[in-house]
Design a protein around this motif. Structure first.
Motif, mmCIF file in Angstrom:
data_model
loop_
_atom_site.group_PDB
_atom_site.id
_atom_site.type_symbol
_atom_site.label_atom_id
_atom_site.label_comp_id
_atom_site.label_asym_id
_atom_site.label_seq_id
_atom_site.Cartn_x
_atom_site.Cartn_y
_atom_site.Cartn_z
ATOM 1 N N MET A 133 11.604 67.978 -55.207
ATOM 2 C CA MET A 133 10.955 67.296 -56.322
ATOM 3 C C MET A 133 10.740 65.825 -55.980
ATOM 4 N N ALA A 134 9.552 65.323 -56.282
ATOM 5 C CA ALA A 134 9.231 63.926 -55.977
ATOM 6 C C ALA A 134 10.055 62.982 -56.839
ATOM 7 N N ARG A 135 10.439 61.884 -56.253
ATOM 8 C CA ARG A 135 11.151 60.834 -56.963
ATOM 9 C C ARG A 135 10.196 59.665 -57.184
ATOM 10 N N PRO A 136 10.539 58.735 -58.085
ATOM 11 C CA PRO A 136 9.650 57.593 -58.339
ATOM 12 C C PRO A 136 9.265 56.833 -57.076
ATOM 13 N N ILE A 137 10.219 56.595 -56.188
ATOM 14 C CA ILE A 137 9.914 55.813 -54.996
ATOM 15 C C ILE A 137 8.936 56.537 -54.089
ATOM 16 N N ASP A 138 8.962 57.878 -54.078
ATOM 17 C CA ASP A 138 8.011 58.640 -53.265
ATOM 18 C C ASP A 138 6.584 58.387 -53.731
ATOM 19 N N LEU A 139 6.365 58.434 -55.047
ATOM 20 C CA LEU A 139 5.023 58.205 -55.588
ATOM 21 C C LEU A 139 4.577 56.763 -55.359
ATOM 22 N N LEU A 140 5.512 55.817 -55.473
ATOM 23 C CA LEU A 140 5.160 54.415 -55.258
ATOM 24 C C LEU A 140 4.752 54.182 -53.812
ATOM 25 N N ARG A 141 5.492 54.750 -52.882
ATOM 26 C CA ARG A 141 5.168 54.571 -51.453
ATOM 27 C C ARG A 141 3.814 55.171 -51.098
ATOM 28 N N GLU A 142 3.456 56.249 -51.789
ATOM 29 C CA GLU A 142 2.181 56.908 -51.517
ATOM 30 C C GLU A 142 1.030 56.326 -52.323
ATOM 31 N N GLY A 143 1.317 55.317 -53.141
ATOM 32 C CA GLY A 143 0.275 54.671 -53.934
ATOM 33 C C GLY A 143 -0.224 55.499 -55.098
ATOM 34 N N ARG A 144 0.529 56.495 -55.520
ATOM 35 C CA ARG A 144 0.121 57.373 -56.625
ATOM 36 C C ARG A 144 0.631 56.794 -57.943
ATOM 37 N N LYS A 145 0.052 55.660 -58.317
ATOM 38 C CA LYS A 145 0.595 54.882 -59.433
ATOM 39 C C LYS A 145 0.366 55.550 -60.786
ATOM 40 N N GLU A 146 -0.754 56.221 -60.963
ATOM 41 C CA GLU A 146 -0.986 56.909 -62.235
ATOM 42 C C GLU A 146 0.046 58.013 -62.450
ATOM 43 N N GLU A 147 0.339 58.761 -61.386
ATOM 44 C CA GLU A 147 1.359 59.806 -61.475
ATOM 45 C C GLU A 147 2.735 59.192 -61.713
ATOM 46 N N LEU A 148 2.989 58.051 -61.107
ATOM 47 C CA LEU A 148 4.262 57.366 -61.282
ATOM 48 C C LEU A 148 4.443 56.952 -62.739
ATOM 49 N N TRP A 149 3.398 56.415 -63.353
ATOM 50 C CA TRP A 149 3.469 56.029 -64.761
ATOM 51 C C TRP A 149 3.771 57.251 -65.624
ATOM 52 N N ARG A 150 3.071 58.368 -65.372
ATOM 53 C CA ARG A 150 3.283 59.578 -66.170
ATOM 54 C C ARG A 150 4.707 60.110 -65.997
ATOM 55 N N MET A 151 5.213 60.053 -64.749
ATOM 56 C CA MET A 151 6.566 60.542 -64.494
ATOM 57 C C MET A 151 7.605 59.744 -65.272
ATOM 58 N N CYS A 152 7.474 58.436 -65.272
ATOM 59 C CA CYS A 152 8.512 57.571 -65.828
ATOM 60 C C CYS A 152 8.268 57.179 -67.286
ATOM 61 N N CYS A 153 7.019 56.919 -67.641
ATOM 62 C CA CYS A 153 6.700 56.398 -68.980
ATOM 63 C C CYS A 153 5.976 57.409 -69.854
ATOM 64 N N GLY A 154 5.814 58.639 -69.362
ATOM 65 C CA GLY A 154 5.043 59.633 -70.088
ATOM 66 C C GLY A 154 5.626 60.000 -71.439
ATOM 67 N N PHE A 155 6.939 59.746 -71.661
ATOM 68 C CA PHE A 155 7.531 60.088 -72.952
ATOM 69 C C PHE A 155 6.888 59.316 -74.097
ATOM 70 N N MET A 156 6.266 58.179 -73.803
ATOM 71 C CA MET A 156 5.607 57.399 -74.855
ATOM 72 C C MET A 156 4.261 58.000 -75.266
ATOM 73 N N ASP A 157 3.818 59.018 -74.550
ATOM 74 C CA ASP A 157 2.586 59.732 -74.919
ATOM 75 C C ASP A 157 2.880 60.967 -75.770
ATOM 76 N N LEU A 158 4.152 61.291 -75.965
ATOM 77 C CA LEU A 158 4.516 62.492 -76.722
ATOM 78 C C LEU A 158 4.276 62.297 -78.214
ATOM 79 N N ASN A 159 3.967 63.394 -78.906
ATOM 80 C CA ASN A 159 4.034 63.345 -80.359
ATOM 81 C C ASN A 159 5.412 63.851 -80.775
ATOM 82 N N LEU A 160 5.702 63.822 -82.063
ATOM 83 C CA LEU A 160 7.053 64.144 -82.522
ATOM 84 C C LEU A 160 7.400 65.610 -82.274
ATOM 85 N N GLU A 161 6.442 66.486 -82.426
ATOM 86 C CA GLU A 161 6.686 67.904 -82.176
ATOM 87 C C GLU A 161 7.039 68.150 -80.712
#
Length: 406
Positions: A1-29
């Motif tokens: 499984m990819a870790r945050p540093i793996d995505l950062l090193r590969e320049g996959r910043k959009e995926e990195l944001w979703r991995m780490c900060c994606g909980f702020m896109d959730l609805n309550l359900e």
């Protein structure tokens, strides 16, 4: 499984944001679905361990609702001797790491909290999230995200909670802590040497108590006119930084401030003093500290978004329950009373609640009374587009005053 540093090193910043900060896109359900799924897994872990069976008092719940109905609330005294003596064979899952915090006078010298490997993985993602969020000006803003950010460290060393978070933060984004030998120094020397190195190497961020930032800023203002520039002659980058800072401050008609020396990308403001000092920090450093709600017993509970207003709970470390204030008062009048709890999808805006948590991913703390009261300010953050209840820290629920901020 990819870790945050793996995505950062590969320049996959959009995926990195979703991995780490994606909980702020959730609805309550969606948030509650994650909570219930992970809590159902945790119930099975508890059933399979002697500590879990002890805490559940013989109950064998088959659902989250049965668990809440049958299992009593706990405090740290219920985990003696299993946690105080690190009796790993009694735990739901073999711990990968232990966290410690101060004990309770006359009862236990130290609180020890175990973290499973999976728990550490999830906490690492949230450590990546707080770095991204403290530098973001809008959702998905990754402009300042890179490896080897220069970060002034005023954290404790592991196994203290702030030190564990700092270590995982460093693993998540490969930042460079200043000073380089922080673990060998006491707090005052660590700050002094860290700022000395920052004059040479630059400074991208800061993690720790905002009150420390204010104190350093005040000292810099007082000393800027009498700074010994001869001492900097052998350090060209430091000398240039100081001269540039002095020029900026004189053009502005005031004493030199830290923002004249460094353009700080992000500040993490842990501790109870964040709300008190954040305006002063912004004036001195040119950046508002991002507030987070964290603790030794459950890692990172909640964090502000890019609008620096209220905080959003994180769904993947702990299962949250909340004791309404009226229920808490009933318990205060009669400690034999068993207060009722509500879940995050049942809280009401404007109301205060005592926080109850159960560690997920094979953790030990079960329906644990953290001792904090939070206020739900609204059921969503309209300005930031976050469809989850928003909270602020209100006060302690017990007689404990926590000076260190965790």
């Amino acid at each position: 499984m990819a870790r945050p540093i793996d995505l950062l090193r590969e320049g996959r910043k959009e995926e990195l944001w979703r991995m780490c900060c994606g909980f702020m896109d959730l609805n309550l359900e969606q948030f509650m679905a994650i909570q219930r799924r992970l809590m159902a897994e945790q119930i099975e872990y508890l059933k399979g361990s002697s500590l879990g069976r002890k805490l559940m008092r013989g109950a064998m719940p088959s659902s989250v609702d049965e668990f809440r109905a049958a299992v009593p609330l706990t405090t740290y005294g219920d985990y003696i001797p299993e946690l105080t003596e690190k009796m790993e064979e009694t735990l739901p899952v073999q711990p990968a790491q232990w966290v410690r915090t101060s004990g309770y006078t006359g009862k236990y010298a130290v609180k020890w909290i175990p973290m499973s490997a999976r728990y550490v993985e999830e906490l690492e993602k949230l450590c990546g999230a707080i770095v991204m969020l403290c530098m973001a000006d809008y959702r998905g803003d990754m402009r300042g995200m890179k490896q080897h950010l220069k970060v002034l460290s005023t954290f404790a060393s592991p196994p203290y909670a702030s030190g564990v978070i700092a270590s995982l933060l460093q693993q998540a984004v490969n930042c460079d802590f200043l000073p380089s030998n922080a673990a060998e120094l006491n707090f005052i020397d660590k700050v002094k040497k860290g700022f000395a190195e920052a004059l040479d190497e630059g400074l991208d961020g800061f993690g720790g108590l905002p009150s420390v930032l204010v104190t350093v800023g005040e000292q810099l203002k007082q000393q800027s006119s009498s700074m010994n520039k001869k001492e900097l002659l052998g350090r060209r980058r430091a000398l240039f930084r100081v001269l540039k800072g002095l020029l900026k401050s004189r053009l502005a008609g005031r004493a030199m401030l830290p923002r004249d020396l460094w353009k700080v990308r992000g500040i993490l403001g842990g501790g109870r003093d964040s709300a008190v000092f954040k305006k002063r920090v912004d004036e001195m450093w040119g950046r508002t500290p991002l507030e987070l709600y964290a603790g030794s017993e459950g890692g990172i509970y909640a964090v502000q978004a890019w609008d620096y207003s209220t905080m959003t709970f994180t769904p993947n470390l702990n299962f949250y329950e909340f004791i309404p204030e009226r229920e808490h008062f009933k318990w205060q009048m009669d400690h034999s009373y068993r207060p009722k709890t509500v879940l995050l999808d049942e809280v009401e805006a404007g109301q205060c609640y005592e926080v109850i948590l159960t560690n997920l991913h094979g953790g030990a703390l079960t329906r644990y009374r953290v001792g904090d009261v939070v206020r739900i300010t609204s059921l969503r953050n309209e300005a930031a587009g976050i469809a989850l209840p928003q909270m602020v820290f209100e006060r302690r629920a017990d007689d404990l005053i926590d000076i260190a901020g965790f």
